[in-house]
Design a protein around this motif. Structure first.
Motif, PDB file in Angstrom:
ATOM      1  N   SER A   2       0.845  -1.180   0.000  1.00 43.44           N
ATOM      2  CA  SER A   2       0.000   0.000   0.000  1.00 43.44           C
ATOM      3  C   SER A   2       0.889   1.241   0.000  1.00 43.44           C
ATOM      4  N   VAL A   3       0.691   2.092  -0.996  1.00 44.98           N
ATOM      5  CA  VAL A   3       1.511   3.292  -1.134  1.00 44.98           C
ATOM      6  C   VAL A   3       0.723   4.494  -0.641  1.00 44.98           C
ATOM      7  N   SER A   4       1.404   5.389   0.060  1.00 42.30           N
ATOM      8  CA  SER A   4       0.769   6.626   0.478  1.00 42.30           C
ATOM      9  C   SER A   4       1.640   7.803   0.058  1.00 42.30           C
ATOM     10  N   LEU A   5       1.004   8.945  -0.132  1.00 42.25           N
ATOM     11  CA  LEU A   5       1.698  10.186  -0.434  1.00 42.25           C
ATOM     12  C   LEU A   5       1.673  11.005   0.840  1.00 42.25           C
ATOM     13  N   ARG A   6       2.845  11.295   1.389  1.00 37.07           N
ATOM     14  CA  ARG A   6       2.897  12.001   2.660  1.00 37.07           C
ATOM     15  C   ARG A   6       4.178  12.818   2.779  1.00 37.07           C
ATOM     16  N   LEU A   7       4.303  13.527   3.900  1.00 40.70           N
ATOM     17  CA  LEU A   7       5.457  14.385   4.136  1.00 40.70           C
ATOM     18  C   LEU A   7       6.579  13.625   4.825  1.00 40.70           C
ATOM     19  N   ASN A   8       7.814  13.943   4.445  1.00 43.22           N
ATOM     20  CA  ASN A   8       9.012  13.375   5.031  1.00 43.22           C
ATOM     21  C   ASN A   8       9.803  14.543   5.604  1.00 43.22           C
ATOM     22  N   ARG A   9       9.942  14.618   6.940  1.00 46.13           N
ATOM     23  CA  ARG A   9      10.532  15.787   7.600  1.00 46.13           C
ATOM     24  C   ARG A   9      12.051  15.800   7.472  1.00 46.13           C
ATOM     25  N   LYS A  10      12.564  16.963   7.141  1.00 48.47           N
ATOM     26  CA  LYS A  10      14.005  17.209   7.065  1.00 48.47           C
ATOM     27  C   LYS A  10      14.280  18.509   7.801  1.00 48.47           C
ATOM     28  N   GLY A  11      15.527  18.929   7.841  1.00 53.34           N
ATOM     29  CA  GLY A  11      15.885  20.185   8.481  1.00 53.34           C
ATOM     30  C   GLY A  11      16.316  19.965   9.920  1.00 53.34           C
ATOM     31  N   THR A  12      16.400  21.063  10.658  1.00 49.64           N
ATOM     32  CA  THR A  12      16.855  21.011  12.035  1.00 49.64           C
ATOM     33  C   THR A  12      15.738  21.438  12.969  1.00 49.64           C
ATOM     34  N   LYS A  55       3.564  13.375 -11.555  1.00 51.00           N
ATOM     35  CA  LYS A  55       3.970  12.266 -10.688  1.00 51.00           C
ATOM     36  C   LYS A  55       2.874  11.937  -9.679  1.00 51.00           C
ATOM     37  N   ALA A  56       2.240  12.965  -9.122  1.00 55.11           N
ATOM     38  CA  ALA A  56       1.162  12.739  -8.151  1.00 55.11           C
ATOM     39  C   ALA A  56       0.010  11.992  -8.806  1.00 55.11           C
ATOM     40  N   ASP A  57      -0.371  12.390 -10.021  1.00 57.90           N
ATOM     41  CA  ASP A  57      -1.458  11.708 -10.730  1.00 57.90           C
ATOM     42  C   ASP A  57      -1.098  10.263 -11.045  1.00 57.90           C
ATOM     43  N   LYS A  58       0.176  10.030 -11.373  1.00 60.35           N
ATOM     44  CA  LYS A  58       0.620   8.657 -11.647  1.00 60.35           C
ATOM     45  C   LYS A  58       0.416   7.780 -10.415  1.00 60.35           C
ATOM     46  N   TRP A  59       0.829   8.289  -9.246  1.00 62.60           N
ATOM     47  CA  TRP A  59       0.688   7.505  -8.020  1.00 62.60           C
ATOM     48  C   TRP A  59      -0.769   7.359  -7.607  1.00 62.60           C
ATOM     49  N   LEU A  60      -1.570   8.405  -7.791  1.00 65.64           N
ATOM     50  CA  LEU A  60      -2.984   8.310  -7.441  1.00 65.64           C
ATOM     51  C   LEU A  60      -3.705   7.317  -8.348  1.00 65.64           C
ATOM     52  N   SER A  61      -3.285   7.223  -9.616  1.00 64.96           N
ATOM     53  CA  SER A  61      -3.935   6.304 -10.553  1.00 64.96           C
ATOM     54  C   SER A  61      -3.662   4.832 -10.209  1.00 64.96           C
ATOM     55  N   VAL A  62      -2.560   4.563  -9.517  1.00 66.44           N
ATOM     56  CA  VAL A  62      -2.270   3.177  -9.136  1.00 66.44           C
ATOM     57  C   VAL A  62      -2.721   2.874  -7.713  1.00 66.44           C
ATOM     58  N   GLY A  63      -3.445   3.808  -7.086  1.00 63.55           N
ATOM     59  CA  GLY A  63      -4.067   3.523  -5.797  1.00 63.55           C
ATOM     60  C   GLY A  63      -3.402   4.110  -4.568  1.00 63.55           C
ATOM     61  N   ALA A  64      -2.482   5.039  -4.739  1.00 58.81           N
ATOM     62  CA  ALA A  64      -1.836   5.650  -3.579  1.00 58.81           C
ATOM     63  C   ALA A  64      -2.829   6.529  -2.828  1.00 58.81           C
ATOM     64  N   LYS A  65      -2.716   6.550  -1.513  1.00 58.43           N
ATOM     65  CA  LYS A  65      -3.608   7.348  -0.678  1.00 58.43           C
ATOM     66  C   LYS A  65      -2.841   8.554  -0.139  1.00 58.43           C
ATOM     67  N   PRO A  66      -3.272   9.783  -0.477  1.00 61.21           N
ATOM     68  CA  PRO A  66      -2.577  10.962   0.028  1.00 61.21           C
ATOM     69  C   PRO A  66      -3.000  11.292   1.456  1.00 61.21           C
ATOM     70  N   SER A  67      -2.084  11.876   2.228  1.00 61.77           N
ATOM     71  CA  SER A  67      -2.435  12.378   3.551  1.00 61.77           C
ATOM     72  C   SER A  67      -3.297  13.626   3.366  1.00 61.77           C
ATOM     73  N   GLU A  68      -3.902  14.106   4.439  1.00 62.62           N
ATOM     74  CA  GLU A  68      -4.755  15.292   4.337  1.00 62.62           C
ATOM     75  C   GLU A  68      -3.958  16.493   3.836  1.00 62.62           C
ATOM     76  N   THR A  69      -2.760  16.677   4.349  1.00 60.78           N
ATOM     77  CA  THR A  69      -1.931  17.818   3.960  1.00 60.78           C
ATOM     78  C   THR A  69      -1.533  17.733   2.492  1.00 60.78           C
ATOM     79  N   VAL A  70      -1.078  16.579   2.062  1.00 63.79           N
ATOM     80  CA  VAL A  70      -0.664  16.406   0.666  1.00 63.79           C
ATOM     81  C   VAL A  70      -1.872  16.565  -0.251  1.00 63.79           C
ATOM     82  N   ASN A  71      -3.021  16.064   0.167  1.00 73.69           N
ATOM     83  CA  ASN A  71      -4.229  16.216  -0.634  1.00 73.69           C
ATOM     84  C   ASN A  71      -4.583  17.694  -0.807  1.00 73.69           C
TER      85      ASN A  71
END
Length: 83
Positions: A2-12, A55-71
């Motif tokens: 199961s693929v999801s679209l979400r945030l990956n935190r970086k920085g300090t 890229k987002a549409d490609k992942w959404l077309s194969v069933g990826a679920k976006p988080s609320e923020t990414v959506n």
């Protein structure tokens, strides 16, 4: 897998920025991701995100679920693109 679209935190501490990524939903927040599709910098004023809608549409077309923020970023980017 199961693929999801979400945030990956970086920085300090107190200076975060985020990558918008496609990731296996079982992985931890900052773990290895499949593909980066954009960025988000909450420290900037105005439009503080960039997202590749193709890229987002490609992942959404194969069933990826976006988080609320990414959506919300995807919706904002589509309305900005339509104008």
């Amino acid at each position: 897998m199961s693929v999801s679209l979400r945030l990956n935190r970086k920085g300090t501490k107190d200076r975060p920025y985020y990558k918008i990524v496609a990731v296996d939903s079982r992985k931890r927040r900052d773990g290895r991701y499949i593909e980066q599709i954009g960025t988000y910098d909450p420290m900037l004023e105005g439009t503080n995100y960039q997202i590749d809608l193709e890229k987002a549409d490609k992942w959404l077309s194969v069933g990826a679920k976006p988080s609320e923020t990414v959506n919300s970023f995807i919706r904002k980017a589509r309305t900005a693109e339509a104008k």
